[in-house]
Enzyme design. Structure first.
Site, PDB file in Angstrom:
ATOM      1  N   SER A 138      45.350 -27.491 -13.150  1.00 19.13           N
ATOM      2  CA  SER A 138      44.437 -26.625 -12.411  1.00 19.13           C
ATOM      3  C   SER A 138      43.187 -26.318 -13.222  1.00 19.13           C
ATOM      4  O   SER A 138      42.147 -25.944 -12.661  1.00 19.13           O
ATOM      5  CB  SER A 138      45.143 -25.318 -12.046  1.00 19.13           C
ATOM      6  OG  SER A 138      45.468 -24.577 -13.212  1.00 19.13           O
ATOM      7  N   SER A 165      49.707 -25.567 -10.278  1.00 19.68           N
ATOM      8  CA  SER A 165      49.354 -24.235 -10.792  1.00 19.68           C
ATOM      9  C   SER A 165      48.255 -23.580  -9.963  1.00 19.68           C
ATOM     10  O   SER A 165      47.280 -23.051 -10.490  1.00 19.68           O
ATOM     11  CB  SER A 165      48.930 -24.332 -12.260  1.00 19.68           C
ATOM     12  OG  SER A 165      49.933 -24.934 -13.039  1.00 19.68           O
ATOM     13  N   ASP A 285      54.327 -22.132 -16.976  1.00 16.95           N
ATOM     14  CA  ASP A 285      54.461 -21.511 -18.297  1.00 16.95           C
ATOM     15  C   ASP A 285      55.780 -20.770 -18.471  1.00 16.95           C
ATOM     16  O   ASP A 285      56.219 -20.538 -19.604  1.00 16.95           O
ATOM     17  CB  ASP A 285      53.293 -20.558 -18.566  1.00 16.95           C
ATOM     18  CG  ASP A 285      52.018 -21.299 -18.916  1.00 16.95           C
ATOM     19  OD1 ASP A 285      52.091 -22.525 -19.177  1.00 16.95           O
ATOM     20  OD2 ASP A 285      50.942 -20.672 -18.920  1.00 16.95           O
ATOM     21  N   LYS A 312      51.821 -30.381 -21.367  1.00 19.78           N
ATOM     22  CA  LYS A 312      51.559 -29.117 -22.058  1.00 19.78           C
ATOM     23  C   LYS A 312      51.462 -29.334 -23.571  1.00 19.78           C
ATOM     24  O   LYS A 312      51.328 -30.456 -24.046  1.00 19.78           O
ATOM     25  CB  LYS A 312      52.646 -28.110 -21.702  1.00 19.78           C
ATOM     26  CG  LYS A 312      52.755 -27.810 -20.209  1.00 19.78           C
ATOM     27  CD  LYS A 312      51.486 -27.160 -19.677  1.00 19.78           C
ATOM     28  CE  LYS A 312      51.613 -26.796 -18.211  1.00 19.78           C
ATOM     29  NZ  LYS A 312      50.403 -26.123 -17.686  1.00 19.78           N
TER      30      LYS A 312
END
Length: 389
Positions: A138, A165, A285, A312
């Site tokens: 995002s 996201s 997350d 990530k």
């Protein structure tokens, strides 16, 4: 177990506020700015004096900085080399670069196509229509949104594929509106930002909802039936997507109640049951936290929306699978590897409540988002020895 905790400021809102202040070109005060490493990296990059040409900016493993600064430097006069650590050089940036290039940006790859490092020759361009795949990050979309108002023609962003996201895009739009920018999101998934001016004003950054997840995990795993944690000064109307943690942990024996601005979380005494799949499409997350919690509780819910975890700070799905297998050894002492990832380290720490003595390498990794994490655990009664930070 009873504890009162003041969580750190939201780094996602802090980082967006810093970018808006830089684009606004008028100073305003950002109160309660996050003191995490990621925010400091962006602060230093924006404040750096142009002594060399091109100017080299190393953002380590800060994905937000890579995405936001790529768009920002593309419209700033000068030459910039944007690089990072070895993990960052494996994290894709191609969708954002392609979008910016189609608008007229001068960006070249200095290594593997589609990945950092980048050489950016900043210049003015008008903006216009662009299409971008939004299923990787995002932040690609947010980076374009942030610069859109100051371009001659603004930017219209056609979002293709399923949006990853999505609440983070919503947070960007919300914060831009706080500074006077209107955004239209059409039914055909086109984001339209016309030329406008950011309106400067002081802002107070709210607390980080991502950080609440570790305290939900602690309450869920505590053997104390009266376990309670008070999270001070939380925003019950927050736009942060990780606020969904309240709903997710309802099925994991943790209740949530606001008293004023304090969020009180406590055990319900019910058995944890996850009857519905848990999707992390909008809240990646907190995925490591839920993986650790469910493993420790001995339940196996269906997890979906995990595709983006490999992009990530580490490949979080692979990292958590590797670390959580160690619990099956039935050893009283477990040695965990953080994988140079703050969320891996913090999600594993509460597993000490299951009767294990843990060692976790690289304690400093938590500085990326929650610098006071270990100190807060100590104040809550965790026995932390040989702690060096």
């Amino acid at each position: 177990m009873k504890a009162e905790v003041t969580l750190p400021a939201s780094k996602s809102i802090s980082n967006r506020a810093l970018m808006i202040r830089a684009l606004c070109k008028e100073n305003f005060i950002i109160k309660n700015l996050s003191d995490c490493d990621d925010t400091q990296i962006i602060t230093e990059a924006l404040n750096a004096k142009k002594k060399d040409s091109p100017q080299t900016i190393d953002i380590g493993n800060c994905g937000t900085a890579m995405r936001f600064l790529t768009a920002y430097f593309a419209i700033q006069e000068g030459e910039f080399i944007l690089t990072g650590n070895e993990r960052m050089k494996c994290r894709p940036i191609g969708e954002l670069v392609n979008a910016l290039q189609s608008l007229g940006a001068d960006i070249k790859y200095m290594g593997k196509t589609g990945f950092p490092p980048l050489k950016i020759t900043g210049k003015k361009f008008d903006g216009g229509m662009v299409e971008i795949s939004s299923n990787i990050s995002s932040q690609f979309v947010s980076a374009l949104l942030l610069i859109a108002p100051i371009l001659k023609n603004g930017i219209s962003i056609k979002l293709s594929d399923e949006i990853a996201s999505k609440p983070y895009i919503g947070t960007t739009i919300w914060l831009m509106k706080e500074f006077g920018i209107e955004t239209e999101w059409t039914e055909s998934n086109i984001l339209i930002v016309k030329p406008q001016k950011y309106v400067p004003h002081d802002i107070i950054i709210e607390k980080d909802w991502s950080a609440t997840s570790y305290w939900y995990e602690i309450v869920a795993l505590s053997e104390d039936p009266d376990a309670e944690v008070v999270l001070k000064g939380m925003n019950r109307n927050s736009a942060q997507g990780d606020k969904i943690i309240i709903d997710i942990f309802k099925s994991l024996n943790v209740s949530s109640k606001f008293v004023g601005s304090d969020l009180i979380i406590k055990k319900t005494g019910k058995s944890p049951i996850c009857e519905k799949p848990i999707s992390f499409r909008d809240c990646p997350d907190i995925a490591p936290t839920l993986m650790a919690t469910c493993k420790a509780l001995g339940i196996r819910p269906q997890f979906i929306g995990l595709e983006n975890l490999k992009y990530k700070e580490s490949d979080r799905l692979a990292a958590m699978e590797e670390e959580l297998r160690k619990i099956d050894s039935f050893s009283n002492t477990l040695s965990f590897h953080s994988h140079d990832d703050h969320r891996i380290a913090m999600s594993l720490a509460p597993l000490s409540l299951c009767g294990h003595t843990l060692s976790i390498d690289d304690v400093d990794v938590v500085k990326k988002s929650y610098p006071s994490f270990w100190q807060d655990l100590r104040r809550a009664g965790f026995d932390i020895v040989d702690f060096v930070q």
